[in-house]
Design an enzyme around this catalytic site. Structure first.
Site, short mmCIF file in Angstrom:
data_model
loop_
_atom_site.label_atom_id
_atom_site.label_comp_id
_atom_site.label_asym_id
_atom_site.label_seq_id
_atom_site.Cartn_x
_atom_site.Cartn_y
_atom_site.Cartn_z
N SER A 50 0.83 -1.20 0.00
CA SER A 50 0.00 0.00 0.00
C SER A 50 0.87 1.25 0.00
O SER A 50 1.99 1.24 0.54
CB SER A 50 -0.86 -0.02 1.27
OG SER A 50 -1.43 1.24 1.51
N TYR A 66 -1.89 -0.80 11.01
CA TYR A 66 -2.15 -1.45 9.71
C TYR A 66 -0.99 -1.18 8.75
O TYR A 66 -0.44 -2.10 8.14
CB TYR A 66 -3.47 -0.93 9.11
CG TYR A 66 -3.59 -1.18 7.62
CD1 TYR A 66 -3.82 -2.46 7.12
CD2 TYR A 66 -3.43 -0.14 6.69
CE1 TYR A 66 -3.90 -2.70 5.75
CE2 TYR A 66 -3.51 -0.36 5.33
CZ TYR A 66 -3.75 -1.63 4.87
OH TYR A 66 -3.81 -1.87 3.51
N LYS A 108 2.16 -3.64 6.80
CA LYS A 108 2.58 -3.66 5.38
C LYS A 108 4.10 -3.48 5.29
O LYS A 108 4.77 -4.14 4.49
CB LYS A 108 1.86 -2.58 4.58
CG LYS A 108 0.37 -2.81 4.43
CD LYS A 108 0.07 -3.99 3.52
CE LYS A 108 -1.39 -4.38 3.53
NZ LYS A 108 -1.68 -5.68 2.94
P1 NAD Z 1 -10.82 -7.20 1.62
O1 NAD Z 1 -10.99 -7.14 3.10
O2 NAD Z 1 -12.01 -6.97 0.77
O3 NAD Z 1 -10.13 -8.58 1.20
C1 NAD Z 1 -9.22 -9.26 2.01
C2 NAD Z 1 -9.67 -10.71 2.09
O4 NAD Z 1 -8.74 -11.43 2.90
C3 NAD Z 1 -11.05 -10.88 2.71
O5 NAD Z 1 -11.85 -11.68 1.86
C4 NAD Z 1 -10.78 -11.58 4.03
O6 NAD Z 1 -11.83 -12.45 4.39
C5 NAD Z 1 -9.47 -12.31 3.75
N1 NAD Z 1 -8.61 -12.58 4.91
C6 NAD Z 1 -8.15 -11.69 5.83
N2 NAD Z 1 -7.34 -12.32 6.71
C7 NAD Z 1 -7.27 -13.62 6.31
C8 NAD Z 1 -6.58 -14.76 6.81
N3 NAD Z 1 -5.78 -14.70 7.88
N4 NAD Z 1 -6.75 -15.93 6.16
C9 NAD Z 1 -7.54 -16.02 5.07
N5 NAD Z 1 -8.22 -14.99 4.57
C10 NAD Z 1 -8.07 -13.79 5.18
O7 NAD Z 1 -9.67 -6.13 1.26
P2 NAD Z 1 -9.21 -5.60 -0.17
O8 NAD Z 1 -9.61 -4.18 -0.26
O9 NAD Z 1 -9.60 -6.53 -1.24
O10 NAD Z 1 -7.64 -5.62 0.04
C11 NAD Z 1 -6.85 -6.73 -0.36
C12 NAD Z 1 -5.42 -6.48 0.06
O11 NAD Z 1 -4.96 -5.24 -0.49
C13 NAD Z 1 -5.24 -6.34 1.59
O12 NAD Z 1 -4.02 -6.95 1.95
C14 NAD Z 1 -5.17 -4.85 1.80
O13 NAD Z 1 -4.45 -4.50 2.94
C15 NAD Z 1 -4.45 -4.41 0.53
N6 NAD Z 1 -4.73 -3.00 0.19
C16 NAD Z 1 -6.03 -2.59 0.06
C17 NAD Z 1 -6.30 -1.26 -0.24
C18 NAD Z 1 -7.73 -0.76 -0.37
O14 NAD Z 1 -7.95 0.43 -0.35
N7 NAD Z 1 -8.72 -1.62 -0.53
C19 NAD Z 1 -5.24 -0.34 -0.41
C20 NAD Z 1 -3.93 -0.82 -0.29
C21 NAD Z 1 -3.68 -2.15 0.01
C1 UD1 Z 2 -6.99 5.13 3.78
C2 UD1 Z 2 -6.00 4.72 4.85
C3 UD1 Z 2 -4.82 4.04 4.20
C4 UD1 Z 2 -5.29 2.86 3.36
C5 UD1 Z 2 -6.31 3.38 2.34
C6 UD1 Z 2 -6.89 2.28 1.51
C7 UD1 Z 2 -6.32 6.32 6.69
C8 UD1 Z 2 -5.70 7.45 7.46
N1 UD1 Z 2 -5.60 5.88 5.62
O1 UD1 Z 2 -6.36 6.03 2.89
O2 UD1 Z 2 -3.93 3.58 5.19
O3 UD1 Z 2 -4.20 2.27 2.68
O4 UD1 Z 2 -7.39 4.02 3.03
O5 UD1 Z 2 -7.69 1.44 2.30
O6 UD1 Z 2 -7.38 5.85 7.03
N2 UD1 Z 2 -12.64 11.37 3.38
C9 UD1 Z 2 -13.67 12.24 3.70
N3 UD1 Z 2 -14.79 11.72 4.27
C10 UD1 Z 2 -14.96 10.39 4.52
C11 UD1 Z 2 -13.91 9.50 4.18
C12 UD1 Z 2 -12.76 10.02 3.62
O7 UD1 Z 2 -13.57 13.45 3.49
O8 UD1 Z 2 -16.02 9.99 5.06
C13 UD1 Z 2 -11.44 11.91 2.73
C14 UD1 Z 2 -10.14 11.66 3.49
O9 UD1 Z 2 -9.90 12.69 4.42
C15 UD1 Z 2 -9.12 11.62 2.34
C16 UD1 Z 2 -9.93 11.05 1.17
O10 UD1 Z 2 -11.29 11.25 1.50
O11 UD1 Z 2 -8.72 12.95 2.01
C17 UD1 Z 2 -9.69 9.56 0.94
O12 UD1 Z 2 -9.91 8.87 2.16
P1 UD1 Z 2 -9.93 7.27 2.26
O13 UD1 Z 2 -10.83 6.74 1.21
O14 UD1 Z 2 -10.21 6.91 3.67
O15 UD1 Z 2 -8.46 6.86 1.86
P2 UD1 Z 2 -7.05 7.34 2.49
O16 UD1 Z 2 -7.23 8.15 3.70
O17 UD1 Z 2 -6.26 7.93 1.38
#
Ligand code: NAD
Ligand code: UD1
Length: 338
Positions: A124, A149, A153
């Site tokens: 991330s 969190y 990572k």
């Molecule tokens: P998500 O929660 O939708 O998917 C993660 C999946 O992993 C879920 O289905 C959950 O049930 C499963 N899981 C969690 N722990 C587990 C375990 N110990 N064993 C087996 N299954 C397990 O999340 P996502 O948004 O699809 O994210 C996927 C990956 O990408 C995560 O590692 C997350 O940290 C990373 N990531 C997500 C974002 C985002 O904004 N969505 C941003 C950066 C990185």
């Molecule tokens: C967040 C996480 C980051 C994670 C990423 C993807 C925090 C501080 N950071 O990033 O670690 O990798 O999600 O899961 O939580 N916002 C509003 N109102 C809301 C929600 C968000 O104004 O109700 C704004 C936030 O202030 C930000 C932008 O929208 O400026 C995006 O927010 P968000 O979607 O939560 O993502 P990040 O904060 O970038």
């Protein structure tokens, strides 16, 4: 290739499974459903005609993981499994370390036993901490994470870096995602957070369909174009295609590679809200509130490296992300739990 997809039932994993199937790969999903719904399998089947094999267990369960690797004979792993709620990680840091770092350790151990050399890891942009400059480059130092969190990572990246040093035959790709949003164009798959959404786009979509009264925009006094926070939003299907590109690019003796996956463009909260309202012809109620603790003003990726080395770049626009997210939410107002 036969791909072990941990966390494949989740938001990004499910979209990636679809793109893997479409490009001729065979994804096999391992997920304990801690943050996902079994209905996802039916949706993948509806879109692709293929229902992937699914193992329901925790990746930390070494005996089950071992048995799965023994019978499936994987060519590569895409490791999505992890907990991702920033606020919850502050309350339960141990749970986050145990789950995220613990599952990665078990996975690496079993991969080594079965000589599976290729792994793509979901990292991330959070690993950069508070950016000293934007756009962020892969060579920028890993910062101090602002929450547990983010720290998980960083720890997993370090584990994999150590692995690459120790075993040069491993091929490891760290993909640093920026802000994944949007949904599959079919409206069959999308983001389905439990409870009140923490992230911006699901809050907007749930407000637009009437599940939430109004969005609070966190801060209007940032040093940005309109005072609201700026992020690099990327369509989840583009992100999924980034994994397919990384798989294709992996060669023997590749070592460890790191890529930002974003669009390279910054969009403010206000721009996202107004674009969403315009393209979907829907009202999104909002008010301004104070800044959210831990938020940075501006964050977006330099994406040149992924283009050069993976031949990948994001194709979808902010308008596409807004349309697809709303389409999904309208068809599934309560997510997968209908
Ligand atoms: P998500 O929660 O939708 O998917 C993660 C999946 O992993 C879920 O289905 C959950 O049930 C499963 N899981 C969690 N722990 C587990 C375990 N110990 N064993 C087996 N299954 C397990 O999340 P996502 O948004 O699809 O994210 C996927 C990956 O990408 C995560 O590692 C997350 O940290 C990373 N990531 C997500 C974002 C985002 O904004 N969505 C941003 C950066 C990185
Ligand atoms: C967040 C996480 C980051 C994670 C990423 C993807 C925090 C501080 N950071 O990033 O670690 O990798 O999600 O899961 O939580 N916002 C509003 N109102 C809301 C929600 C968000 O104004 O109700 C704004 C936030 O202030 C930000 C932008 O929208 O400026 C995006 O927010 P968000 O979607 O939560 O993502 P990040 O904060 O970038």
């Amino acid at each position: 290739m036969k791909i072990c997809v941990t966390g494949g039932m989740g938001y990004i994993g499910s979209h990636t499974c679809v793109e893997l199937i479409k490009t001729g790969h065979t994804p096999v999903i391992i997920d304990n459903l801690v943050n996902s719904n079994k209905e996802v399998l039916n949706r993948i089947q509806k879109i692709t005609g293929v229902k992937p094999a699914f193992y329901e267990f925790d990746v930390r369960d070494e005996a089950k993981l071992d048995a799965c690797f023994a019978s499936e004979k994987f060519d590569a792993v895409i490791h999505f499994a992890g907990l991702k709620a920033v606020g919850e990680s502050v309350e339960k840091p141990k749970l986050y370390f145990d789950n995220n770092v613990g599952s990665s350790k078990t996975l690496i151990k079993v991969m080594k036993k079965y000589q599976v050399k290729n792994i793509i890891f979901s990292s991330s942009a959070t690993v950069y901490g508070t950016p000293k400059h934007v756009p962020l480059l892969e060579t920028d130092p890993i910062g101090q994470a602002t929450n547990p969190y983010g720290q998980t990572k960083i720890e997993i990246e370090k584990l994999l870096m150590a692995e690459a040093k120790q075993d040069p035959s491993m091929n490891i790709v760290l993909l640093r995602y920026f802000n994944p949003v949007g949904a599959h164009q079919s409206g069959l798959m999308g983001e389905d957070p439990w409870g009140t959404p923490n992230n911006l786009m699901p809050y907007i979509t749930q407000t637009a369909v009437g599940r939430r009264k109004e969005l609070t925009i966190f801060g209007k006094d940032y040093p940005t174009k309109d005072g609201t926070g700026v992020r690099d939003y990327i369509h989840v299907v583009d992100l999924a295609l980034g994994h397919v590109a990384a798989l294709k690019a992996i060669k023997e003796k590749w070592g460890l590679k790191i890529y930002n996956l974003g669009t390279g463009k910054g969009t403010s909260v206000l721009e996202l809200v107004t674009t969403f309202a315009r393209v979907n012809n829907v009202k999104v109620n909002y008010q301004f509130g104070p800044r959210r603790a831990g938020d940075v003003a501006e964050n977006y990726a330099d994406v040149k490296l992924a283009k050069k080395e993976l031949g990948w770049s994001a194709l979808y626009t902010i308008e596409d992300m807004c349309k697809d997210a709303y389409h999904w939410q309208k068809l599934n107002p309560n997510g997968y739990a209908q």
